[in-house]
Design a protein around this motif. Sequence first.
Motif, mmCIF file in Angstrom:
data_model
loop_
_atom_site.group_PDB
_atom_site.id
_atom_site.type_symbol
_atom_site.label_atom_id
_atom_site.label_comp_id
_atom_site.label_asym_id
_atom_site.label_seq_id
_atom_site.Cartn_x
_atom_site.Cartn_y
_atom_site.Cartn_z
ATOM 1 N N THR A 243 0.821 -1.208 0.000
ATOM 2 C CA THR A 243 0.000 0.000 0.000
ATOM 3 C C THR A 243 0.853 1.256 0.000
ATOM 4 O O THR A 243 1.978 1.248 0.504
ATOM 5 N N GLN A 244 0.304 2.310 -0.555
ATOM 6 C CA GLN A 244 0.957 3.610 -0.482
ATOM 7 C C GLN A 244 0.291 4.478 0.586
ATOM 8 O O GLN A 244 0.384 5.685 0.540
ATOM 9 N N MET A 245 -0.406 3.838 1.523
ATOM 10 C CA MET A 245 -1.061 4.574 2.612
ATOM 11 C C MET A 245 -1.273 3.660 3.813
ATOM 12 O O MET A 245 -2.383 3.210 4.050
ATOM 13 N N GLY A 274 3.141 1.519 -7.336
ATOM 14 C CA GLY A 274 1.841 1.928 -6.806
ATOM 15 C C GLY A 274 1.075 2.786 -7.804
ATOM 16 O O GLY A 274 0.032 2.402 -8.275
ATOM 17 N N PHE A 275 1.607 3.960 -8.087
ATOM 18 C CA PHE A 275 1.070 4.862 -9.116
ATOM 19 C C PHE A 275 -0.339 5.354 -8.815
ATOM 20 O O PHE A 275 -1.032 5.837 -9.695
ATOM 21 N N GLY A 276 -0.796 5.203 -7.576
ATOM 22 C CA GLY A 276 -2.146 5.626 -7.221
ATOM 23 C C GLY A 276 -3.076 4.452 -6.956
ATOM 24 O O GLY A 276 -4.112 4.605 -6.313
ATOM 25 N N ALA A 277 -2.694 3.266 -7.429
ATOM 26 C CA ALA A 277 -3.596 2.107 -7.324
ATOM 27 C C ALA A 277 -3.517 1.414 -5.980
ATOM 28 O O ALA A 277 -4.427 0.676 -5.608
ATOM 29 N N SER A 380 -9.790 4.860 -10.094
ATOM 30 C CA SER A 380 -8.645 5.028 -9.201
ATOM 31 C C SER A 380 -7.891 6.290 -9.578
ATOM 32 O O SER A 380 -8.101 6.872 -10.632
ATOM 33 N N PHE A 381 -7.026 6.696 -8.670
ATOM 34 C CA PHE A 381 -6.013 7.673 -9.019
ATOM 35 C C PHE A 381 -4.954 6.960 -9.848
ATOM 36 O O PHE A 381 -4.644 5.796 -9.607
ATOM 37 N N MET A 382 -4.400 7.646 -10.802
ATOM 38 C CA MET A 382 -3.357 7.046 -11.652
ATOM 39 C C MET A 382 -2.382 8.140 -12.026
ATOM 40 O O MET A 382 -2.780 9.199 -12.507
ATOM 41 N N ARG A 383 -1.150 7.883 -11.767
ATOM 42 C CA ARG A 383 -0.036 8.818 -11.957
ATOM 43 C C ARG A 383 -0.393 10.087 -12.754
ATOM 44 O O ARG A 383 -0.726 10.026 -13.925
ATOM 45 N N GLY A 384 -0.317 11.210 -12.051
ATOM 46 C CA GLY A 384 -0.663 12.476 -12.681
ATOM 47 C C GLY A 384 -2.147 12.598 -12.938
ATOM 48 O O GLY A 384 -2.563 13.056 -14.006
ATOM 49 N N PRO A 385 -3.002 12.175 -11.955
ATOM 50 C CA PRO A 385 -4.442 12.260 -12.213
ATOM 51 C C PRO A 385 -4.807 13.695 -12.604
ATOM 52 O O PRO A 385 -4.324 14.641 -12.016
ATOM 53 N N GLY A 386 -5.657 13.839 -13.578
ATOM 54 C CA GLY A 386 -6.019 15.175 -14.056
ATOM 55 C C GLY A 386 -5.070 15.653 -15.131
ATOM 56 O O GLY A 386 -5.404 15.680 -16.310
ATOM 57 N N GLU A 500 7.638 3.312 0.489
ATOM 58 C CA GLU A 500 8.599 3.053 -0.585
ATOM 59 C C GLU A 500 7.912 2.200 -1.621
ATOM 60 O O GLU A 500 7.609 1.048 -1.358
ATOM 61 N N MET A 501 7.606 2.794 -2.770
ATOM 62 C CA MET A 501 7.038 1.959 -3.829
ATOM 63 C C MET A 501 7.902 2.031 -5.077
ATOM 64 O O MET A 501 7.431 1.867 -6.190
ATOM 65 N N GLY A 502 9.167 2.274 -4.832
ATOM 66 C CA GLY A 502 10.104 2.245 -5.946
ATOM 67 C C GLY A 502 10.787 3.569 -6.211
ATOM 68 O O GLY A 502 11.634 3.671 -7.087
ATOM 69 N N PHE A 538 -0.517 9.615 2.716
ATOM 70 C CA PHE A 538 -0.218 8.698 1.616
ATOM 71 C C PHE A 538 1.003 9.144 0.815
ATOM 72 O O PHE A 538 1.381 10.303 0.816
ATOM 73 N N ALA A 539 1.610 8.174 0.156
ATOM 74 C CA ALA A 539 2.596 8.496 -0.876
ATOM 75 C C ALA A 539 1.795 8.788 -2.123
ATOM 76 O O ALA A 539 1.451 7.899 -2.878
ATOM 77 N N GLY A 540 1.467 10.038 -2.318
ATOM 78 C CA GLY A 540 0.614 10.392 -3.449
ATOM 79 C C GLY A 540 0.629 11.881 -3.658
ATOM 80 O O GLY A 540 1.124 12.635 -2.808
ATOM 81 N N GLY A 541 0.083 12.277 -4.784
ATOM 82 C CA GLY A 541 0.052 13.694 -5.098
ATOM 83 C C GLY A 541 1.448 14.296 -5.185
ATOM 84 O O GLY A 541 1.621 15.497 -5.019
ATOM 85 N N SER A 542 2.427 13.446 -5.400
ATOM 86 C CA SER A 542 3.834 13.906 -5.468
ATOM 87 C C SER A 542 4.195 14.757 -4.256
ATOM 88 O O SER A 542 4.958 15.710 -4.348
ATOM 89 N N GLY A 736 7.200 12.934 -8.749
ATOM 90 C CA GLY A 736 6.736 11.569 -8.972
ATOM 91 C C GLY A 736 5.765 11.418 -10.125
ATOM 92 O O GLY A 736 5.705 10.365 -10.745
ATOM 93 N N GLU A 737 4.988 12.439 -10.393
ATOM 94 C CA GLU A 737 3.906 12.261 -11.353
ATOM 95 C C GLU A 737 4.080 13.058 -12.630
ATOM 96 O O GLU A 737 3.538 12.714 -13.679
ATOM 97 N N ILE A 738 4.856 14.137 -12.537
ATOM 98 C CA ILE A 738 4.922 15.044 -13.685
ATOM 99 C C ILE A 738 5.482 14.369 -14.931
ATOM 100 O O ILE A 738 5.141 14.743 -16.056
#
Length: 770
Positions: A243-245, A274-277, A380-386, A500-502, A538-542, A736-738
Motif C-alpha cells: 500500500t501507499q497509505m 503503486g502509481f495511485g492504485a 482510481s487515481f493514476m499517476r498524474g491524475p487530471g 517506498e514503492m520504488g 499517503f505516498a501520493g500527489g507527489s 513523482g507524477e509530472i
Amino acid sequence: MTRLQNAIVGGVRAVLGHVPASWLPGGTPDPLIDKRVALGGQQSRVDGPDKVRGAARFAAEVPMEGLLYAAFVHSTIARGKIAELDISAAQAAPGVALVMTYQNAPRMSVPPPIGMTNLKAAGNHTLPIMQDAEIRWNGQVVAVILAETREQADHAATLVRVRYDAMAARTRFEEGKASAYTPESILVERNRLDKGDARRKFAEAACKVDAVYTTPWENHNPIEPHAATIVWREGKLIVHDATQMVHGTAGSLAKIFGLKAGDVHVSSPYVGGGFGAKGLWDHQILGAAAAKLTGRPVRVTLSRASMHRLVGGRTQTEQRVALAADADGKLKALLHQGYGVKPQHSVCDEGFSLTGRSLYASESFDIVQHYVDLDLLANSFMRGPGETPGTFAIECAMDELAHALGMDPIELRRINAASRDPVSGAPHSQNAMMEAYDLGAARIGWDRRTAEPGMRRDGEWLIGMGCATGTFPFTRMPGTSVRITIDAAGDAHVASAAHEMGMGTATVQRQHAADRLGLPLDRVTVTIGDSSLPFASFAGGSSQTASLAAAISAASGKLAVQLMRMAGNDTPLAGLKPGEVEFADGGLRSVEDPARHESFASILGRAGRHELSVVGESGAPLEILKYAMHSTSAIFCELRVSNVTGEIRVDRLVGAFDCGRILNAKTAASQFKGGMIMGLGMALTEETLLDERTGRIMSTSLADYHVPVHLDVPDIDVLWTDIPDPRTPLGARGIGEIGTTGVAAALANAVFNATGKRVRDLPLTLDKLI
Ligand code: MOS
C-alpha cells in the motif's frame, strides 16, 4: 481561495505551532538549499541490495503458519441481484476451508473514503462490501474461496454457480453524457471557472482552434499485483499489505471492522509499484473478513484479471479545448470543457480541467468538467491524475494553434508563458518553464524540425518532432511526522510511516537527514512503511518527499533545543541559545564560533542517556496560500511513422523538468524516465477495453492490455533546471507524477509533424494513421 486552501486554513490553528517560520509565506528559504553534501548526489537506493538479493519481503511473501489462500469469484453482470448461489461443489472441493459470501460474511461498515481532508482513510469507494445480494458493477466479488493452496482456491472458484436477477445497467458513456452531473469541486478546486468573458472573446478572435480530444480507460499494471497477508491476533488485525497509505489503510480497516485505531497494524515496507492504485480496495477488506471468519491467516494475491475487476482504472475522457489568439499569438481565450466517468460511489477525481488554469496567461477562461455516472467499478487515481489526460488535450490544442498561426510551437508557449498564476494573480514560488524548453530543445536538436509537416522522409518512414508542456501542482501534507532518535554513539535514526514503492523515499530522506544533522550518510538510518511509526499521509500527489522533508526539518529544530537543554553548562556550547547553534560534524556548534562544538555522543554520554528522541511534524502548507506552485516540464519527441502500415516508432524522448532542486540525481532520473514510459504507453498502446453492453472489462491480462515493453522504449534523456524553489523544504517540488504529463501530447504533435495527420484520440494506434 480554493477549497484546498480553505480546508488548510481551517486546520491551520491546530498545527500552526509546528510550521517552521522559514516556510511561512514570505519566509526565508530553507538553509539546506545551499548547504548540501549528500543531497544532490547520486546515492543508490538503500533498498536496492535487499531487493536484488531477494531479501526484501513483499506483502505476498511474509511467512505465516497455517495460511489459507484466497481466490475470488467475480460477478458477470453490472447491476442486479444474486438470485441463487450454489457453493456446494466449491465447498466440497479439495483443500477448501471456507467459502465466504454475503450470507456468512461478517458485518462491516462501508469504507471511509480517502480525501485531502481525511488523510487517515484510504477507501476508493463508498459501497458496502459483501453485505447483501446487490450487484453494483461487473466484476464485484460474489464469493471468496479459502483453501490450503492457491491452486485449490482457484479451482474451487470455478465451481461456484451464481444465478442473477439482472437489472438494466448504465454502462454506456455516450448515453450517460445526457444525464451527466457537474460537481461543485474537482479534488479541492472549484470546478467552474468563468473569467474574462471567454466565450465572447473566443467568438471575436482572429485566430482560433476548437477540437475534441478523447482518452480511453486505462488500468493499473504495477509489476507487483495487489497482495496482502492478513491475520487476527487477540482481537487485533494485522495486515502485511502492498500500500501507499499504511495509516489510511489502518484507519479505514478499523472503522470497517469497528475496532480502535490502534488495533489495526498495517505493515508495507516494500511496494512493487503503486502509481495511485495501491490504496484500500475490496481485497484487503474481504481478506480480513475471511481471516476473521476462519480464525486463520489469509493471503490474498490478486491475479491480473482480479486486479482489473477490483482495482479501478483511469476514466476515459472527452475534452473540448478551444483556444483563441490574436495575430501575434497572445491567448485571448482558453475554453476547456468535457466529460469523464465518475460513479456516485467513486472517490477519485480525474481533474483534467485543472490543467489549463495555471500554464498560460490567457486573457479569459471558460472551464468546467462533467461526470457521467455509470454502474462501473470506482475509478482510481493514476499517476498524474487530471494533468495526464488534461495535458493531452491542452497541449495538442496549443500545437494546433501554433500551426494555425504559422508559429513555432515553442515560441507560442514563450509568448504565453504565465509570469504569475493566470487566474488568481499569485506569484510563482519559482517557475522556469521556458528554461526547461530551452534545455530540451537544445538536447533534441529542435532546429532540425521542419515547420511544414510531412517534409522529412527516410524510405517508407515519415519523420517528425513534437513538444508539449507537462505540469503538476506542488503540495505538502499536513500532519506528516517523523521521529529522529540519536543513539549513544551519536548516530541518527529517522522513522516515519512513509512509503517506498520504488521511488527512493528512504534513500533521499537519509541524504536529507545526514545533511540536516551534520552527519555522514553511514551514520543515518531511515525506517518507513509501518503504521506503528509516526503518522504519514499517503505516498501520493507527489507530496511525500516535501512532507517528510518538512517534518525532518521541524524535528531537527526540536532536537537542537533538547540537545542544548541536555548539554547544560559544562559544554563548549554553554550560554548559546538554540538559534545560535547549528548541526555540524556529528554534533552542535556555535554559528559564530565554529570551534565551539560538542558531539551528540558526548552530550548524551555526559547526561547518562542511551538515546534522545524527538518527533517533528509537517505543518499546514501555508506557502500555497500565497504562491502559485507547480512543477513544469518540456517534453520532446522525435519519431517516425510508416506510410505503409501506420506504425509509429519513437526514436527519442527528451524530458526537461523544472521541479525546483533535485535531491538525488539518480532516483530523480528514474522517476522522470518511469513517468515518461507510462506516458509513452498512454500515447501508443494502453487502452482498457470495456464492453459497453455489459460493463465488463475485456482486457484483463498483459496480453490484452499493452504496456510498453523494453523494445518500445527509446533512448530517454532527462534534464532539469535545478533552480531551487525558495518556498519549499529543501527547495524541491514533487517529481513523482509530472513525468507522465505532456508525453502523449508530445507524441501526437510529433505524429502531426511527421505526417500532417492530427490524431485526437488516444492511443495513437496504426489504424488511425493509415
Ligand atoms: Mo499518485 S496518482 O497520487 O500515486
